[in-house]
Design an enzyme around this catalytic site. Structure first.
Site, mmCIF file in Angstrom:
data_model
loop_
_atom_site.group_PDB
_atom_site.id
_atom_site.type_symbol
_atom_site.label_atom_id
_atom_site.label_comp_id
_atom_site.label_asym_id
_atom_site.label_seq_id
_atom_site.Cartn_x
_atom_site.Cartn_y
_atom_site.Cartn_z
ATOM 1 C CG ASP A 276 44.751 44.765 35.068
ATOM 2 O OD1 ASP A 276 44.796 44.451 36.272
ATOM 3 O OD2 ASP A 276 43.708 45.145 34.498
ATOM 4 C CG HIS A 277 49.360 41.928 40.118
ATOM 5 N ND1 HIS A 277 49.511 40.628 39.684
ATOM 6 C CD2 HIS A 277 50.178 42.045 41.187
ATOM 7 C CE1 HIS A 277 50.364 39.993 40.449
ATOM 8 N NE2 HIS A 277 50.794 40.827 41.369
ATOM 9 N NE ARG A 278 41.936 44.898 37.253
ATOM 10 C CZ ARG A 278 41.062 45.665 36.602
ATOM 11 N NH1 ARG A 278 39.865 45.873 37.127
ATOM 12 N NH2 ARG A 278 41.375 46.209 35.448
#
Length: 304
Positions: A276-278
Site C-alpha cells: 500500500d503506497h499510502r
C-alpha cells in the site's frame, strides 16, 4: 373525484388520479394535490437513482461491465458462486479499489537453503513435521517485519492514522476447491521452523476440510501467497487489507549467476512484494525485499 380542470392537468402530466391523495371537501382532488403528487414522484425517483448509482457504476464512479447474453454465441451453463468464493471476490475487489498498489520484484538465492532443507528432511519428519520452503519464508518474513516495523501496520479508515503492531502474525494463502482461504500463524517470530511447519500443516488441513475457525483466519499482519509449486516467474498479488503488504512467491529455477569470476548455477526464487503506497514508500519496499533475499540466501542471519 375531480373537476374538469384537474382532470385535464392530470392528463397533461400523465398522472393517474386514482393514486393521488385528495385534500378537498368530500375527498375531491384539487390541482394542488396533483402538483404535490408529481413533486413527490420526482423526489422519489431521484433518491432511487442515487441509491442505485454505486451498483450501476461498479463503485468509485467506474462504469459497470455491461450484461452480455452469452447464450447467443453457444451453449452455456450458469452456476451461482459459493459463499467463500463470493466473500473472497468482495474482499479482493474492495482492496483493489481502495489500496494504491505497487509491486516490488526481486530474487533470492536459495541454493544453500534448499541443500539444508533436504539434509534435514528425515530428521524433521521424525518429529512429525514436513519441512517445505514455506516455513522458511514465514520465519524470514517474521524476522523482516521486526527489522522493518513500517510493514507491520494498518491504516485506519480516516486515512490519517497508522496502527503499529507489537505482534507478528503471518497469513498463508491456501488454495481450496471452494476458494481462497488465509489461515494465520500467530507469533511467527517466536516459533521455531519445526513449530511453524507443524502449525501450517494443521491449518492447511483444516482449510481443505472446511474446519478453520474464525479466529484462525483473523489478526494477520502480513500475508504470503505462494505459487512456487505450480509455476510462473512473477505476479502481482493483491494486498490483503487492512494489511499493507503481501509477498508473492513464484517457482524457483536454476540460473547462471556471476560470482565475480565465473557463472555459477544457483537456485533463484522470484519474490513479488505488493504494498500500500499510502503507508510504505518505494525505497523501503526495495530495502525490505533485498533484506528478505539476504535472509533466504544465508539463513544463518536468522540467528543474529
Amino acid at each position: 373525484h375531480a373537476g374538469p380542470a384537474v382532470r385535464m392537468l392530470a392528463r397533461e402530466l400523465g398522472v393517474d388520479l386514482g393514486l393521488v391523495k385528495p385534500s378537498g371537501p368530500k375527498d375531491r382532488v384539487l390541482k394542488e394535490d396533483v402538483q404535490a403528487y408529481v413533486k413527490q414522484a420526482i423526489a422519489n425517483q431521484g433518491k432511487a437513482q442515487t441509491a442505485a448509482a454505486p451498483a450501476a457504476s461498479g463503485g468509485a464512479g467506474i462504469p459497470a461491465i455491461p450484461e452480455v447474453d452469452f447464450s447467443q454465441f453457444g451453449e452455456i451453463e450458469e452456476k451461482p458462486m459459493g459463499r467463500l468464493l463470493k466473500m473472497g471476490a468482495t474482499n479482493l475487489h474492495r482492496s483493489w479499489l481502495n489500496v494504491p498498489h505497487v509491486t516490488q520484484f526481486d530474487e533470492a538465492d536459495i541454493t544453500e537453503l534448499e541443500s539444508f532443507r533436504k539434509a534435514m528432511k528425515a530428521e524433521v519428519e521424525a518429529q512429525g513435521a514436513k519441512l517445505t520452503p514455506l516455513p522458511f519464508m514465514v520465519k524470514a518474513c517474521a524476522f523482516a517485519l521486526r527489522k522493518f516495523p513500517q510493514f507491520n501496520v494498518s491504516l485506519k479508515g480516516d486515512g490519517e492514522t497508522l496502527v503499529w503492531k507489537n505482534y507478528v502474525h503471518i497469513g498463508i494463502a491456501v488454495d481450496t476447491p471452494d476458494g481462497l482461504m488465509v489461515p494465520v500463524v500467530r507469533n511467527a517470530d517466536k516459533k521455531s521452523l519445526i513449530e511453524i511447519a507443524k502449525e501450517m500443516a494443521e491449518l492447511g488441513k483444516k482449510a481443505q476440510t472446511k474446519k478453520l475457525k474464525r479466529d484462525e483466519m483473523t489478526g494477520g499482519c502480513f500475508t504470503i501467497t505462494s505459487l512456487g509449486s505450480i509455476g510462473g516467474t512473477a505476479f502481482t498479488p493483491i494486498v490483503n487489507a487492512p494489511e499493507v503488504a503481501i509477498l508473492g512467491v513464484s517457482k524457483a529455477q536454476m540460473k547462471p549467476v556471476w560470482d565475480g569470476s565465473t557463472f555459477q548455477p544457483r537456485l533463484m526464487m522470484p519474490l513479488s512484494l505488493s504494498y500500500d503506497h499510502r503507508a510504505i514508500n518505494g525505497a523501503d519496499a526495495a530495502r525490505f525485499t533485498a533484506f528478505l533475499a539476504d535472509l533466504l540466501t544465508d539463513i544463518r542471519r536468522l540467528l543474529l
